[in-house]
Structures are given as C-alpha cells and as structure tokens.
Scaffold this active site. Structure first.
Site, short mmCIF file in Angstrom:
data_model
loop_
_atom_site.label_atom_id
_atom_site.label_comp_id
_atom_site.label_asym_id
_atom_site.label_seq_id
_atom_site.Cartn_x
_atom_site.Cartn_y
_atom_site.Cartn_z
N THR A 96 0.83 -1.21 0.00
CA THR A 96 0.00 0.00 0.00
C THR A 96 0.86 1.25 0.00
OG1 THR A 96 -1.79 -1.14 1.15
CG2 THR A 96 -1.71 1.26 1.39
N GLN A 103 0.31 -9.29 -6.45
CA GLN A 103 -0.22 -10.66 -6.51
C GLN A 103 0.52 -11.52 -7.52
OE1 GLN A 103 -2.32 -12.02 -4.49
NE2 GLN A 103 -3.24 -10.25 -3.50
N THR A 139 13.97 4.85 10.57
CA THR A 139 14.90 3.72 10.67
C THR A 139 14.26 2.47 10.08
OG1 THR A 139 15.87 4.72 12.61
CG2 THR A 139 16.28 2.36 12.32
N CYS A 152 -9.28 -7.28 1.75
CA CYS A 152 -9.27 -5.95 2.35
C CYS A 152 -10.68 -5.40 2.51
CB CYS A 152 -8.47 -4.99 1.48
SG CYS A 152 -6.79 -5.55 1.22
N1 PLP Z 1 -2.00 -4.44 -4.32
C1 PLP Z 1 -2.66 -5.60 -4.45
C2 PLP Z 1 -3.03 -6.08 -5.81
C3 PLP Z 1 -3.02 -6.34 -3.31
O1 PLP Z 1 -3.68 -7.48 -3.45
C4 PLP Z 1 -2.66 -5.83 -2.04
C5 PLP Z 1 -3.06 -6.54 -0.82
O2 PLP Z 1 -3.98 -7.32 -0.79
C6 PLP Z 1 -1.95 -4.63 -1.97
C7 PLP Z 1 -1.64 -3.96 -3.13
C8 PLP Z 1 -1.55 -4.03 -0.66
O3 PLP Z 1 -0.42 -4.70 -0.10
P1 PLP Z 1 -0.13 -4.59 1.46
O4 PLP Z 1 -1.03 -5.57 2.13
O5 PLP Z 1 1.32 -4.96 1.61
O6 PLP Z 1 -0.39 -3.21 1.85
#
Ligand code: PLP
Length: 389
Positions: free
Chosen positions: A72, A179, A239, A328
């Site tokens: 993210t 993914q 850090t 999510c």
């Molecule tokens: N991008 C995609 C396609 C994802 O599936 C996800 C998480 O499910 C993310 C970004 C976000 O990754 P993170 O969980 O490390 O924030």
C-alpha cells in the site's frame, strides 16, 4: 485436532522457512543501518543484501529498490505528480487507473481526486487498451497504473501492450505486481514497467514490508513520501525495519528460485479444484476460466443463490479458510468492484468466493474444500434455492 486448510493466499501467504531464518538472524543485529560503526554496518549489510534479492526477482538494479512498510505504501509513493525524468520535469497532470485496481491504487496516492480517471475493462476482465489509448492521447505526461494480476480474479493484465501505448504517448506506467510476484514472470524490462510495487507478505515474507522499484535511476521522485532522515534515498524517512526487510529478501530469493515448480504445482491443484467444483455444481461460474490468462493459484467463483459471507463462514466451520472477493474489503459486505467493472450481474458480484492456493497447498486441501462445497451446495439445494448438489 482439526487440521485446517488455508486457501486464502491472496490475502496473505504463510512465511517461508527461509524468511523465518532471516528474521531470526536479523533480530540479533543490534545496529542502526545509518550508523558508521561495525554494528551499524552489519545492519546495513542485511538491508543491501535484501535489496539485491528483491531487485533480482523483477530484473532490476538493487539501487532502484525503495523499501516501504507495505505494498500500500509503495503504491502511495509511486502515485504522485512529482516524478521527474532526465528530459521531463513538469509534474504529471493526470493519473489513469484501471477500474479493477486494488483499493491502495484506486485511492490515487498523492493525486487530487479530480485528476484521477478510471479506465474500463472488457467483460473478460482485461484492460480495454483502446480506451487507454484514447484517454491518454494528447495528454501531457500521463501517469498510468495497471496491476499485473488482479487480486480477486487472478486475471493477468496486458501490461506490456499497455506500456507500449503509454510510452508512445510520452507517459510513465506503474505496475502493481503484488499478486503476480513469485507466481508468474515479473521482469520489469519485459513488462515495460517504469515503476513496480511488491509486498513481502504475499510472497512468503513478513507482514509490514514492501518495495517500490524503478526500472532506471533517471526516474526521480522530487517529493519524499515521509520526510525526516535520509533513509531510502531520502524518499522514505525512518529507521528501516531490518527484520522485515531481511525476510522480504529471503522470500524474494526463494520465490524466484522456486517459481516454475511452484506455479506448476499450484495450477495442477487449481485445475483439480475447479474440475471438482464444476462437476458438483455445473451452473457455477469460474471467472476467467479457459478465456484469459490467470494466476496459477487463484479461483474466483460464484453461484446464483449463494451469498459470499454465508459461504465463507460455512467453509470456515468445515476448517477451510477462503475469502469473499478481496480480503481488504471483507467485513464490509459490498459487491465486488472488479466484477462490477466486468459487467457481471449484481447477484453474482455479491456471491463471489475466492480460493487461492500456495506452494505448500496439497491435494488433501483441495479434497477438503470440495467436500465442504458439496455439503454447502446440497444444504442450499434442500432449502429450495435451486442448486444441484
Ligand atoms: N495491491 C494488491 C493487488 C493487493 O492485493 C494488495 C493486498 O492485498 C496490496 C496492493 C496491498 O499490499 P499490502 O497488504 O502490503 O499493503
């Protein structure tokens, strides 16, 4: 003891043994990687070794990897008007996203809402390249973000074709490969990606580490994401999470070494699972099956009359962990924006269940899933919902 089957690898993967070993070793490292003494240098060595391993997974130069706290955050770093190249210093005026991006891309990073435009996908789940070309024609310095594989459907996007269109228009393309990494080839040069996002926990590292990779040094962010110290080339102060980064590197190396064998293993199981599912409920829809390239590990399916939340709970009670569309957004019962963009009828958008496998999934996991599915489908058909068990 109930042996559970974890079939939700797109939400997060179990940590690889190599990553656990790297974390354990890093926990004994006392130094701050910014310190010049021996302890600091030892911590720096861990980070730089991981940088090489992560870069190798995507065919990049280690110096072009920026470690972040998540996928993210890497998306947030990438999606900014403030990207300069050797011959272009003007800020990007607009951001173009496919309609099926992950929420962390759909949020648009550091672009104002009104500067973000969504691009449609075809009913097969792939970006409409004609719509992309039309949208960015005559647009000064477009920035485009397109995922390599969708987290819900596993459908692989035409990234190389999109990159050619974007570059011809004088723009840059960011690829969310969270993914896809470790499951299909992710070489940045072959893809034509200028920027690429990875997340450690999807490839068997620890949660809480990610990376943004630039294809060449000349792509320069003129605004840091986090201001403060000069860590991560001044882009992301703070850090570093040495243990998480070391595990990320170890996971990337293992994913790279094992990819072909793991992909073949996952696709064999995935095909078995889909064949069994369709044998017991032929009226079920498996999105993208036999029509487009998908990740080897992902099945998204729906059946009229099945509610995803009910199905996920029923599977859980049978010892099988699956998810309803994107993890999510679980908890909030919303139709899938991905299936909506593909024009899937609304009742099916709400009912889609995602099964995602991994390198240590087994035939027993598939059998357990299928037994639970037959039980659920037969219970629903007895309730008169018209489902053949
Ligand atoms: N991008 C995609 C396609 C994802 O599936 C996800 C998480 O499910 C993310 C970004 C976000 O990754 P993170 O969980 O490390 O924030």
């Amino acid at each position: 003891m109930c042996v559970r089957s974890y079939l939700d690898w797109n939400a997060t993967a179990p940590m690889r043994e190599e990553a656990k070993a790297a974390i354990a070793a890093a926990l004994s490292c006392v130094g701050n990687p910014s310190s010049v003494h021996a302890e600091g240098r030892a911590a720096r060595t861990l980070i730089e070794a991981a940088r090489e391993q992560v870069a190798a997974l995507v065919g990049a130069q280690p110096g072009n990897v920026v470690f972040t706290a998540s996928g993210t955050e890497a998306n947030m770093l990438a999606l900014t008007p403030a990207i300069e190249t050797a011959d272009e210093k003007r800020p990007h005026s607009r951001l173009f996203l496919s309609a099926i991006e992950h929420a962390s891309v759909r949020a648009g990073g550091r672009f104002p809402r009104e500067a973000i435009e969504e691009l449609p996908v075809h009913p097969d789940g792939r970006l409409d390249l004609t719509a992309l070309a039309t949208a960015i024609a005559n647009m000064p310095r477009p920035l485009v973000s397109l995922m390599l594989a969708n987290n819900e459907t596993g459908i692989v996007q035409p990234v190389a074709e999109a990159a050619a269109i974007v570059h011809a228009a004088g723009g840059l393309i960011h690829v969310d490969a969270v993914q896809a990494a470790g499951r299909i080839a992710c070489d940045m040069t072959t893809l034509g990606a200028d920027l690429l996002t990875l997340s450690a926990h999807k490839i068997g590292g620890a949660k809480g580490a990610g990376g943004l990779i630039r294809v060449r040094e000349g792509i320069h962010f003129s605004e840091p994401l986090v201001r403060g110290g000069g860590q991560e080339r001044g882009l992301r102060a703070g850090t570093e999470n040495i243990a998480g980064i070391a595990a990320f590197g170890a996971a990337a190396a293992a994913a790279r070494a094992g990819r072909d064998g793991e992909a073949a293993h996952m696709s064999r199981l995935r095909n078995q699972l889909e064949a069994g599912l369709l044998a017991s409920t032929p009226e079920a829809t498996v999105f993208g099956r036999d029509t487009v390239e998908r990740l080897p590990n992902t099945t998204l399916f729906a059946l009229a009359g099945i509610k995803a939340e009910t199905a996920v709970i029923a599977f859980d009670l049978e010892g099988v962990a699956v998810s309803s569309g994107a993890a999510c957004s679980s908890g909030k019962v919303q139709p899938s924006h991905v299936l909506a963009a593909m024009g899937v009828p609304r009742p099916l958008q709400r009912g889609a269940v995602r099964v995602s496998l991994g390198w240590n999934s087994t035939e027993a996991d598939v059998e357990k899933f299928l037994a639970a599915w037959r039980k659920l489908a037969s219970a629903l058909s007895k309730e008169g919902q018209g489902i053949a068990a």
